[in-house]
Design a protein around this motif. Structure first.
Motif, PDB file in Angstrom:
ATOM      1  N   THR A   1       0.829  -1.199   0.000  1.00 46.41           N
ATOM      2  CA  THR A   1       0.000   0.000   0.000  1.00 46.41           C
ATOM      3  C   THR A   1       0.866   1.252   0.000  1.00 46.41           C
ATOM      4  O   THR A   1       0.586   2.229  -0.713  1.00 46.41           O
ATOM      5  N   LEU A   2       1.930   1.243   0.779  1.00 48.17           N
ATOM      6  CA  LEU A   2       2.863   2.357   0.802  1.00 48.17           C
ATOM      7  C   LEU A   2       3.550   2.511  -0.555  1.00 48.17           C
ATOM      8  O   LEU A   2       3.736   3.635  -1.040  1.00 48.17           O
ATOM      9  N   ALA A   3       3.910   1.398  -1.184  1.00 47.33           N
ATOM     10  CA  ALA A   3       4.498   1.461  -2.516  1.00 47.33           C
ATOM     11  C   ALA A   3       3.528   2.103  -3.505  1.00 47.33           C
ATOM     12  O   ALA A   3       3.918   2.932  -4.346  1.00 47.33           O
ATOM     13  N   ALA A   4       2.245   1.746  -3.411  1.00 51.31           N
ATOM     14  CA  ALA A   4       1.243   2.340  -4.290  1.00 51.31           C
ATOM     15  C   ALA A   4       1.143   3.843  -4.073  1.00 51.31           C
ATOM     16  O   ALA A   4       1.019   4.622  -5.024  1.00 51.31           O
ATOM     17  N   THR A   5       1.213   4.270  -2.812  1.00 55.54           N
ATOM     18  CA  THR A   5       1.166   5.701  -2.508  1.00 55.54           C
ATOM     19  C   THR A   5       2.363   6.432  -3.101  1.00 55.54           C
ATOM     20  O   THR A   5       2.234   7.525  -3.673  1.00 55.54           O
ATOM     21  N   LEU A   6       3.541   5.840  -2.982  1.00 59.48           N
ATOM     22  CA  LEU A   6       4.750   6.459  -3.546  1.00 59.48           C
ATOM     23  C   LEU A   6       4.699   6.496  -5.068  1.00 59.48           C
ATOM     24  O   LEU A   6       5.159   7.459  -5.694  1.00 59.48           O
ATOM     25  N   LEU A   7       4.175   5.456  -5.686  1.00 61.68           N
ATOM     26  CA  LEU A   7       4.019   5.446  -7.140  1.00 61.68           C
ATOM     27  C   LEU A   7       3.069   6.541  -7.590  1.00 61.68           C
ATOM     28  O   LEU A   7       3.275   7.184  -8.626  1.00 61.68           O
ATOM     29  N   ARG A   8       2.029   6.769  -6.799  1.00 63.83           N
ATOM     30  CA  ARG A   8       1.029   7.783  -7.144  1.00 63.83           C
ATOM     31  C   ARG A   8       1.542   9.199  -6.926  1.00 63.83           C
ATOM     32  O   ARG A   8       1.285  10.099  -7.733  1.00 63.83           O
ATOM     33  N   ASP A   9       2.285   9.415  -5.828  1.00 69.74           N
ATOM     34  CA  ASP A   9       2.610  10.774  -5.399  1.00 69.74           C
ATOM     35  C   ASP A   9       4.012  11.241  -5.727  1.00 69.74           C
ATOM     36  O   ASP A   9       4.325  12.419  -5.525  1.00 69.74           O
TER      37      ASP A   9
ATOM     38  N   ALA B   1      13.294   1.106  -8.128  1.00 65.30           N
ATOM     39  CA  ALA B   1      14.337   0.575  -7.254  1.00 65.30           C
ATOM     40  C   ALA B   1      14.366   1.320  -5.924  1.00 65.30           C
ATOM     41  O   ALA B   1      14.521   0.712  -4.850  1.00 65.30           O
ATOM     42  N   ALA B   2      14.211   2.644  -5.972  1.00 67.21           N
ATOM     43  CA  ALA B   2      14.207   3.435  -4.737  1.00 67.21           C
ATOM     44  C   ALA B   2      12.976   3.124  -3.897  1.00 67.21           C
ATOM     45  O   ALA B   2      13.059   3.018  -2.667  1.00 67.21           O
ATOM     46  N   ILE B   3      11.834   2.974  -4.552  1.00 70.16           N
ATOM     47  CA  ILE B   3      10.607   2.639  -3.824  1.00 70.16           C
ATOM     48  C   ILE B   3      10.730   1.267  -3.184  1.00 70.16           C
ATOM     49  O   ILE B   3      10.333   1.063  -2.034  1.00 70.16           O
ATOM     50  N   ALA B   4      11.317   0.316  -3.921  1.00 70.98           N
ATOM     51  CA  ALA B   4      11.499  -1.033  -3.376  1.00 70.98           C
ATOM     52  C   ALA B   4      12.318  -0.989  -2.094  1.00 70.98           C
ATOM     53  O   ALA B   4      11.967  -1.645  -1.096  1.00 70.98           O
ATOM     54  N   ARG B   5      13.378  -0.215  -2.087  1.00 72.68           N
ATOM     55  CA  ARG B   5      14.210  -0.115  -0.880  1.00 72.68           C
ATOM     56  C   ARG B   5      13.425   0.517   0.265  1.00 72.68           C
ATOM     57  O   ARG B   5      13.554   0.102   1.417  1.00 72.68           O
ATOM     58  N   ARG B   6      12.610   1.521  -0.035  1.00 72.35           N
ATOM     59  CA  ARG B   6      11.884   2.228   1.015  1.00 72.35           C
ATOM     60  C   ARG B   6      10.812   1.361   1.679  1.00 72.35           C
ATOM     61  O   ARG B   6      10.438   1.607   2.819  1.00 72.35           O
ATOM     62  N   VAL B   7      10.311   0.369   0.951  1.00 73.13           N
ATOM     63  CA  VAL B   7       9.226  -0.443   1.508  1.00 73.13           C
ATOM     64  C   VAL B   7       9.667  -1.863   1.857  1.00 73.13           C
ATOM     65  O   VAL B   7       8.842  -2.712   2.181  1.00 73.13           O
ATOM     66  N   GLY B   8      10.981  -2.111   1.788  1.00 73.51           N
ATOM     67  CA  GLY B   8      11.475  -3.375   2.309  1.00 73.51           C
ATOM     68  C   GLY B   8      11.624  -4.510   1.322  1.00 73.51           C
ATOM     69  O   GLY B   8      11.683  -5.679   1.727  1.00 73.51           O
ATOM     70  N   TYR B   9      11.721  -4.189   0.018  1.00 73.40           N
ATOM     71  CA  TYR B   9      11.951  -5.224  -0.983  1.00 73.40           C
ATOM     72  C   TYR B   9      13.369  -5.084  -1.529  1.00 73.40           C
ATOM     73  O   TYR B   9      13.825  -3.981  -1.836  1.00 73.40           O
ATOM     74  N   GLY B  10      14.039  -6.212  -1.676  1.00 72.94           N
ATOM     75  CA  GLY B  10      15.448  -6.189  -2.061  1.00 72.94           C
ATOM     76  C   GLY B  10      15.699  -5.765  -3.488  1.00 72.94           C
ATOM     77  O   GLY B  10      16.742  -5.196  -3.795  1.00 72.94           O
ATOM     78  N   THR B  11      14.748  -6.043  -4.383  1.00 71.46           N
ATOM     79  CA  THR B  11      14.931  -5.708  -5.797  1.00 71.46           C
ATOM     80  C   THR B  11      13.625  -5.167  -6.372  1.00 71.46           C
ATOM     81  O   THR B  11      12.532  -5.471  -5.856  1.00 71.46           O
ATOM     82  N   PRO B  12      13.709  -4.388  -7.455  1.00 69.39           N
ATOM     83  CA  PRO B  12      12.480  -3.942  -8.122  1.00 69.39           C
ATOM     84  C   PRO B  12      11.638  -5.114  -8.612  1.00 69.39           C
ATOM     85  O   PRO B  12      10.404  -5.046  -8.589  1.00 69.39           O
ATOM     86  N   TYR B  13      12.302  -6.189  -9.051  1.00 67.81           N
ATOM     87  CA  TYR B  13      11.565  -7.355  -9.531  1.00 67.81           C
ATOM     88  C   TYR B  13      10.724  -7.957  -8.415  1.00 67.81           C
ATOM     89  O   TYR B  13       9.555  -8.324  -8.620  1.00 67.81           O
TER      90      TYR B  13
END
Length: 308
Positions: free
Chosen positions: A255-263, A269-281
């Motif tokens: 949900t946080l990733a969706a908010t960052l994508l929207r706003d 890659a930066a969003i993935a790091r911010r929400v706790g995922y190791g890679t964009p994939y």
């Protein structure tokens, strides 16, 4: 971040708007359903709010009311009969007739702050979705000093165009939104999330997850943060929130990733790091499984809706 702040930030988009309006004599105006939240504060006099599919609500001086789901409704000088409601004047033309031209003072005059917030309901936190159709704080608004102060400041800012008002008014409206939800919860509101946030163990776990969603959380680490055993945390968290702690964490990260994508324009890659995922994939795979769209498609679609 705390849960209430995050829940609001996840759905809030654009700038809120408001008007100071007056009515006297016999009047009746309709506000259509809105993809957001509406509010009214009665500064003087009284009127009636008639929500679609709901019982009439009497509003008096000092009352504050929030319609968090954008429910269509009528405002009127009296609990109007159905025939009158059907012929209510749409709010925008009604407002244009009465503002900025001030009607003569009348003993039955009502003065209100009316406004609305744009919200993205597609990723709403359950705390927001369980709010009732109408949050009404009758007269008791005086028992919530922060809310009272925000209302007073709003009234002054809207009463005269002062330097900086374009920044001050939206900021005060944001405060008003937070204070209305906070006051509703403080009034002993029934529901899941007031109970969740009154439980110290579950609240400690939620605060930890929301403060640092990208951390390498495990159930053991989270239980230690909450100061209880793993079984106790799992039982209390799941029983109140409706999903286990790690499942909630996954949902909140996405949900946080969706908010960052929207706003934001941050790369995946930066969003993935911010929400706790190791890679964009890894984020993309989880995001599509949860929301049925890739992050890129979601970003494009939300940008298009914003332009529309």
């Amino acid at each position: 971040m705390d849960v209430v702040s995050d829940a609001i930030a996840a759905v809030r988009i654009g700038q809120p708007s408001s008007n100071r309006v007056r009515g006297s004599g016999s009047w009746c105006t309709r506000l259509a359903p809105y993809d957001g939240a509406g509010f009214h504060v009665v500064l003087k006099g009284g009127c009636w709010l008639l929500p679609d599919g709901g019982a009439p609500v009497s509003l008096r001086t000092g009352d504050a009311v929030l319609l968090p789901h954008g429910t269509g409704h009528v405002l009127a000088d009296s609990p109007a009969d159905p025939a009158t409601v059907r012929h209510a004047v749409p709010f925008e033309p009604w407002l244009a007739e009465r503002w900025p031209h001030e009607p003569p003072a009348a003993h039955d005059e009502v003065e209100m702050l009316c406004g609305k917030y744009r919200l993205d309901r597609s990723r709403a936190h359950p705390l927001m979705t369980e709010l009732p159709k109408v949050v009404h704080l009758p007269h008791r608004v005086g028992s919530h000093p922060e809310l009272r102060a925000a209302i007073d400041l709003l009234g002054r800012e809207l009463d005269a165009r002062r330097p900086g008002s374009c920044i001050a008014v939206p900021s005060l409206l944001d405060l008003f939104f937070v204070y209305m939800i906070r006051s509703w919860m403080a009034e002993g509101a029934a529901g899941v999330w007031p109970a969740v946030l009154s439980d110290p163990v579950t609240t400690a776990a939620l605060r930890a997850l929301h403060s640092d969603p990208a951390a390498a959380w495990t159930i053991d680490r989270l239980a230690a943060e909450a100061g209880v055993s793993r079984p106790t945390l799992t039982r209390r968290f799941t029983g109140l929130v409706g999903r286990p702690p790690m499942t909630y964490l996954t949902w909140w990260r996405l949900t946080l990733a969706a908010t960052l994508l929207r706003d934001t324009d941050e790369p995946l890659a930066a969003i993935a790091r911010r929400v706790g995922y190791g890679t964009p994939y890894a984020l993309s795979h989880a995001f599509k499984r949860e929301f049925g769209a890739t992050p890129g498609r979601y970003r494009a679609e939300t940008a298009q809706r914003s332009e529309d």
